[in-house]
Design a protein around this motif. Structure first.
Motif, PDB file in Angstrom:
ATOM      1  N   ASN A 134       0.825  -1.213   0.000  1.00  0.00           N
ATOM      2  CA  ASN A 134       0.000   0.000   0.000  1.00  0.00           C
ATOM      3  C   ASN A 134       0.857   1.259   0.000  1.00  0.00           C
ATOM      4  OD1 ASN A 134      -2.421  -1.421  -0.029  1.00  0.00           O
ATOM      5  ND2 ASN A 134      -2.530  -1.545   2.203  1.00  0.00           N
ATOM      6  N   LEU A 135       2.008   1.212   0.680  1.00  0.00           N
ATOM      7  CA  LEU A 135       2.925   2.346   0.641  1.00  0.00           C
ATOM      8  C   LEU A 135       3.350   2.635  -0.789  1.00  0.00           C
ATOM      9  CD1 LEU A 135       4.857   4.406   2.047  1.00  0.00           C
ATOM     10  CD2 LEU A 135       6.548   2.562   2.119  1.00  0.00           C
ATOM     11  N   CYS A 136       3.644   1.578  -1.530  1.00  0.00           N
ATOM     12  CA  CYS A 136       4.042   1.752  -2.930  1.00  0.00           C
ATOM     13  C   CYS A 136       2.905   2.348  -3.757  1.00  0.00           C
ATOM     14  CB  CYS A 136       4.462   0.410  -3.518  1.00  0.00           C
ATOM     15  SG  CYS A 136       5.996  -0.256  -2.850  1.00  0.00           S
ATOM     16  N   VAL A 137       1.730   1.772  -3.632  1.00  0.00           N
ATOM     17  CA  VAL A 137       0.588   2.235  -4.431  1.00  0.00           C
ATOM     18  C   VAL A 137       0.272   3.692  -4.103  1.00  0.00           C
ATOM     19  CG1 VAL A 137      -1.869   1.907  -4.882  1.00  0.00           C
ATOM     20  CG2 VAL A 137      -0.344  -0.088  -4.714  1.00  0.00           C
ATOM     21  N   GLU A 138       0.245   4.006  -2.823  1.00  0.00           N
ATOM     22  CA  GLU A 138      -0.069   5.378  -2.410  1.00  0.00           C
ATOM     23  C   GLU A 138       1.019   6.365  -2.840  1.00  0.00           C
ATOM     24  OE1 GLU A 138      -0.461   4.800   1.745  1.00  0.00           O
ATOM     25  OE2 GLU A 138      -2.339   3.656   1.560  1.00  0.00           O
ATOM     26  N   SER A 139       2.228   5.859  -3.073  1.00  0.00           N
ATOM     27  CA  SER A 139       3.325   6.718  -3.518  1.00  0.00           C
ATOM     28  C   SER A 139       3.370   6.868  -5.033  1.00  0.00           C
ATOM     29  CB  SER A 139       4.660   6.152  -3.022  1.00  0.00           C
ATOM     30  OG  SER A 139       4.698   6.106  -1.608  1.00  0.00           O
ATOM     31  N   GLY A 140       2.451   6.186  -5.722  1.00  0.00           N
ATOM     32  CA  GLY A 140       2.384   6.310  -7.173  1.00  0.00           C
ATOM     33  C   GLY A 140       3.036   5.203  -7.953  1.00  0.00           C
ATOM     34  N   VAL A 141       3.482   4.141  -7.278  1.00  0.00           N
ATOM     35  CA  VAL A 141       4.098   3.013  -7.982  1.00  0.00           C
ATOM     36  C   VAL A 141       3.035   2.273  -8.781  1.00  0.00           C
ATOM     37  CG1 VAL A 141       5.379   0.855  -7.738  1.00  0.00           C
ATOM     38  CG2 VAL A 141       5.853   2.782  -6.195  1.00  0.00           C
ATOM     39  N   LYS A 142       3.342   1.951 -10.033  1.00  0.00           N
ATOM     40  CA  LYS A 142       2.438   1.193 -10.887  1.00  0.00           C
ATOM     41  C   LYS A 142       2.916  -0.252 -10.981  1.00  0.00           C
ATOM     42  CE  LYS A 142       0.062   4.889 -12.000  1.00  0.00           C
ATOM     43  NZ  LYS A 142      -1.306   5.104 -11.456  1.00  0.00           N
ATOM     44  N   PHE A 143       1.977  -1.171 -10.792  1.00  0.00           N
ATOM     45  CA  PHE A 143       2.276  -2.583 -10.955  1.00  0.00           C
ATOM     46  C   PHE A 143       1.596  -3.098 -12.224  1.00  0.00           C
ATOM     47  CE2 PHE A 143       2.894  -1.864  -6.426  1.00  0.00           C
ATOM     48  CZ  PHE A 143       4.073  -2.558  -6.188  1.00  0.00           C
ATOM     49  N   LYS A 144       2.132  -4.177 -12.784  1.00  0.00           N
ATOM     50  CA  LYS A 144       1.552  -4.758 -13.989  1.00  0.00           C
ATOM     51  C   LYS A 144       0.093  -5.118 -13.743  1.00  0.00           C
ATOM     52  CE  LYS A 144       5.829  -6.722 -15.907  1.00  0.00           C
ATOM     53  NZ  LYS A 144       5.830  -5.993 -17.174  1.00  0.00           N
ATOM     54  N   LYS A 145      -0.755  -4.717 -14.645  1.00  0.00           N
ATOM     55  CA  LYS A 145      -2.192  -4.920 -14.490  1.00  0.00           C
ATOM     56  C   LYS A 145      -2.536  -6.406 -14.488  1.00  0.00           C
ATOM     57  CE  LYS A 145      -6.557  -3.111 -16.333  1.00  0.00           C
ATOM     58  NZ  LYS A 145      -7.304  -4.364 -16.330  1.00  0.00           N
ATOM     59  N   ASP A 146      -3.318  -6.812 -13.490  1.00  0.00           N
ATOM     60  CA  ASP A 146      -3.828  -8.190 -13.385  1.00  0.00           C
ATOM     61  C   ASP A 146      -2.704  -9.230 -13.334  1.00  0.00           C
ATOM     62  OD1 ASP A 146      -6.426  -7.143 -13.554  1.00  0.00           O
ATOM     63  OD2 ASP A 146      -6.386  -7.249 -15.743  1.00  0.00           O
ATOM     64  N   PHE A 147      -1.541  -8.826 -12.849  1.00  0.00           N
ATOM     65  CA  PHE A 147      -0.380  -9.720 -12.839  1.00  0.00           C
ATOM     66  C   PHE A 147      -0.083 -10.165 -11.417  1.00  0.00           C
ATOM     67  CE2 PHE A 147       4.090 -10.807 -12.652  1.00  0.00           C
ATOM     68  CZ  PHE A 147       4.334 -11.462 -13.837  1.00  0.00           C
ATOM     69  N   ASN A 148      -0.114 -11.472 -11.192  1.00  0.00           N
ATOM     70  CA  ASN A 148       0.233 -12.076  -9.905  1.00  0.00           C
ATOM     71  C   ASN A 148       0.536 -13.537 -10.186  1.00  0.00           C
ATOM     72  OD1 ASN A 148       0.124 -12.150  -6.783  1.00  0.00           O
ATOM     73  ND2 ASN A 148      -1.222 -13.831  -7.386  1.00  0.00           N
ATOM     74  N   ILE A 149       1.800 -13.959  -9.981  1.00  0.00           N
ATOM     75  CA  ILE A 149       2.159 -15.322 -10.350  1.00  0.00           C
ATOM     76  C   ILE A 149       2.909 -16.014  -9.221  1.00  0.00           C
ATOM     77  CG2 ILE A 149       2.308 -14.650 -12.784  1.00  0.00           C
ATOM     78  CD1 ILE A 149       5.347 -14.998 -12.578  1.00  0.00           C
ATOM     79  N   GLN A 150       3.044 -17.313  -9.378  1.00  0.00           N
ATOM     80  CA  GLN A 150       3.804 -18.126  -8.436  1.00  0.00           C
ATOM     81  C   GLN A 150       5.244 -18.225  -8.924  1.00  0.00           C
ATOM     82  OE1 GLN A 150       2.125 -21.990  -7.749  1.00  0.00           O
ATOM     83  NE2 GLN A 150       3.950 -22.778  -6.721  1.00  0.00           N
ATOM     84  N   VAL A 151       6.185 -17.777  -8.098  1.00  0.00           N
ATOM     85  CA  VAL A 151       7.594 -17.825  -8.490  1.00  0.00           C
ATOM     86  C   VAL A 151       8.313 -18.888  -7.671  1.00  0.00           C
ATOM     87  CG1 VAL A 151       7.696 -15.461  -9.339  1.00  0.00           C
ATOM     88  CG2 VAL A 151       8.084 -15.902  -6.915  1.00  0.00           C
ATOM     89  N   GLY A 152       9.567 -19.145  -8.008  1.00  0.00           N
ATOM     90  CA  GLY A 152      10.306 -20.279  -7.472  1.00  0.00           C
ATOM     91  C   GLY A 152      10.299 -20.394  -5.960  1.00  0.00           C
ATOM     92  N   GLY A 153       9.942 -21.575  -5.467  1.00  0.00           N
ATOM     93  CA  GLY A 153       9.966 -21.858  -4.042  1.00  0.00           C
ATOM     94  C   GLY A 153       8.702 -21.485  -3.290  1.00  0.00           C
ATOM     95  N   HIS A 154       7.799 -20.752  -3.923  1.00  0.00           N
ATOM     96  CA  HIS A 154       6.537 -20.373  -3.279  1.00  0.00           C
ATOM     97  C   HIS A 154       5.460 -21.400  -3.614  1.00  0.00           C
ATOM     98  CE1 HIS A 154       7.640 -16.099  -2.248  1.00  0.00           C
ATOM     99  NE2 HIS A 154       8.546 -16.345  -3.179  1.00  0.00           N
ATOM    100  N   ASN A 155       4.553 -21.652  -2.670  1.00  0.00           N
ATOM    101  CA  ASN A 155       3.487 -22.620  -2.939  1.00  0.00           C
ATOM    102  C   ASN A 155       2.208 -21.961  -3.425  1.00  0.00           C
ATOM    103  OD1 ASN A 155       1.291 -22.360  -0.780  1.00  0.00           O
ATOM    104  ND2 ASN A 155       3.104 -22.485   0.512  1.00  0.00           N
ATOM    105  N   LYS A 156       2.208 -20.627  -3.506  1.00  0.00           N
ATOM    106  CA  LYS A 156       1.041 -19.884  -3.985  1.00  0.00           C
ATOM    107  C   LYS A 156       1.506 -18.803  -4.957  1.00  0.00           C
ATOM    108  CE  LYS A 156      -2.318 -21.339  -0.994  1.00  0.00           C
ATOM    109  NZ  LYS A 156      -1.569 -22.427  -0.384  1.00  0.00           N
TER     110      LYS A 156
END
Length: 500
Positions: A134-156
């Motif tokens: 939320n700090l990032c979003v409120e500071s104006g940081v843009k994240f890739k739209k609709d992007f959320n993936i499972q990366v190495g070693g994570h189970n979700k």
């Protein structure tokens, strides 16, 4: 202005190698003369330094000064891949993933840590993941739209990524907000030493006007920190002498992802004054490095497709040799086992379908820069990279059957993103690069640096981010460096406020 010679009667000086400190912590009997005083002094301007500085200002800790030794803001954070692990982030919830939590993230981290992680600290960091996002979003940081993936070693699937795939999307915005809220930033300030009075860290000796890498440049100042010094100065992967001392087994020919100034002087100064160091020999390699580009590079972006939708094969055998979606330590170890008889690297290949991803920016840029290539057949791939063609064909045929069945009996890879492979292909070479120091200064869960003599917090000294050690154990999971740095920025200022 006092001379460098006059300072040496008050504080310890680093040797020319930057590896030792010449005076004990309590050598100064007379109070030093300060050139300037602030309330909180932050050393470093990456994720941890920026978050600490901004949140310290918001906690009402007074005037905050950030010192950066290089000529630009951001450190390694600015050049990282922009991955950020956030359990229960909005995109994850929109994807219908409702069973994630900070506890689930910590479980994954402890598996990767292989018994050496700091569970309490990991949990405290994970509990600040949404605050950090939320700090990032409120500071104006843009994240890739609709992007959320499972990366190495994570189970979700819990990793979001910045709009341009770089940590600079975060550091630039946090800098702008912190600057607007009154945080003072100064570039080209080299930390020469800490100042310790009566077992309290009261400030630093810096060289203003430093021009990397010439340690003779600039002139000496003493800056007092009334409430605390926060070390957020990053790791030491570019300090080749120290690296070789703490981990002689690490291949000295490996390239690194960090900027050349990541040499660890602030950490070494703290150690010279009795700070406890842990896990210095645990230096992580990034398994997504490419031998066909220098530094952090673009391979990280390209392989965010390759590890999920493609496969990696050995040029020696034409066969797969690992679970492509496992953690960094596992993958790096498997990759670096691929060597010719003379010990030289036999760079493995990673390939994906060109028809599906040929227009993706991650692919077009990689092809443009010739760190990936388009091949029209397995025969062409085998000829170009000297791979046994018959085994390569068998490997792809076996893989395609496994994709249909949804199981990988060879390496137990999760197959939810796996795709059948059909020519033409995009193919790249891989080889790990030295990436991250799991070791550093031991802190309590609130970022207070511990004394090697008492195993209790040193008064006035705090650490956040990569300069702190013992958090991740033997392997840090992808997307957790951003989380750790930003989250500790919430935790450390509260500790300073409580101590003050």
């Amino acid at each position: 202005m006092s001379s460098r010679r006059s300072f040496l009667k008050y504080g310890a000086a680093l040797t020319a190698t930057g590896l030792t400190v010449s005076m004990p912590a309590n050598a100064a009997k007379d109070a030093p003369q300060w050139d300037e005083e602030v309330d909180v002094l932050v050393i470093g301007s990456g994720f941890a330094g920026l978050s600490c500085a901004l949140n310290a200002k918001r906690e009402g800790l007074g005037n905050i000064l950030v010192l950066e030794k290089m000529q630009v803001i951001g450190g390694n954070s600015a050049i990282n891949g922009g991955w950020f692990a956030v359990p229960r982030n909005p995109v994850q919830l929109a994807q219908g993933i409702n069973d994630d939590s900070p506890e689930e993230l910590v479980k994954d981290q402890l598996i990767a840590a292989r018994g050496m992680g700091d569970e309490a600290k990991l949990r405290k960091i994970a509990n600040h993941a949404l605050d950090s996002y939320n700090l990032c979003v409120e500071s104006g940081v843009k994240f890739k739209k609709d992007f959320n993936i499972q990366v190495g070693g994570h189970n979700k699937a819990r990793a979001v990524r910045t709009q341009h795939g770089t940590g600079g999307d975060i550091t630039s915005k946090l800098y702008e907000v912190a600057k607007a809220e009154g945080v003072d930033f100064r570039l080209q300030h080299f930390i020469e030493d800490l100042v310790v009075e009566n077992d309290v860290v009261t400030g630093v000796v810096v060289r203003r006007g430093y021009r990397f890498p010439d340690e003779k440049t600039g002139h000496t100042l003493r800056i007092k920190a009334r409430k605390g010094v926060i070390l957020a100065s990053g790791g030491f992967t570019r300090n080749m002498k120290l690296r070789a001392m703490v981990d002689p087994s690490l291949d000295p020919t490996l390239d690194g992802t960090n900027h050349l100034g990541a040499t660890g002087e602030a950490m070494l100064s703290a150690m010279g004054h009795g700070a406890l160091a842990v896990h210095l020999n645990m230096i992580q390699t990034g398994h997504w490095g490419s031998p066909d580009e220098g530094g952090f590079g673009w391979s990280n972006a390209l392989l965010s497709i390759g590890w999920h939708q493609g496969i990696s094969v050995s040029v020696l055998s034409g066969k797969r040799y690992m679970n492509e979606r496992a953690d960094r330590l596992y993958c790096s170890t498997r990759i670096m086992a691929n060597r010719y008889e003379d010990g030289s690297p036999a760079y493995p290949l990673v390939f994906i379908n060109y028809d599906k991803y040929g227009n993706d920016e991650r692919v077009t840029r990689a092809l443009r820069d010739e760190m990936a290539w388009k091949v029209d057949s397995l025969e062409e791939m085998a000829e170009k990279f000297n791979v046994p063609v018959a085994e390569l064909k068998k490997t792809v045929a076996r893989w395609n059957e496994q994709v249909k069945q949804g199981v990988d009996p060879d390496f137990d890879r999760k197959m939810d993103t796996a795709e059948e492979l059909k020519a033409p292909f995009v193919v790249s070479r891989i080889w790990p690069k030295v990436h991250y120091c799991m070791g550093g200064l031991k802190t309590d869960i609130d970022g207070r640096v511990l004394s090697a003599k008492t195993l209790e917090p040193m008064k006035g000294l705090y650490a956040a981010g990569e300069v702190s050690g013992g958090t991740h154990g033997e392997a840090r999971l992808s997307s957790c460096a951003c989380l750790e740095g930003l989250a500790m920025g919430f935790i450390v200022p509260k500790a300073i406020k409580a101590d003050a």
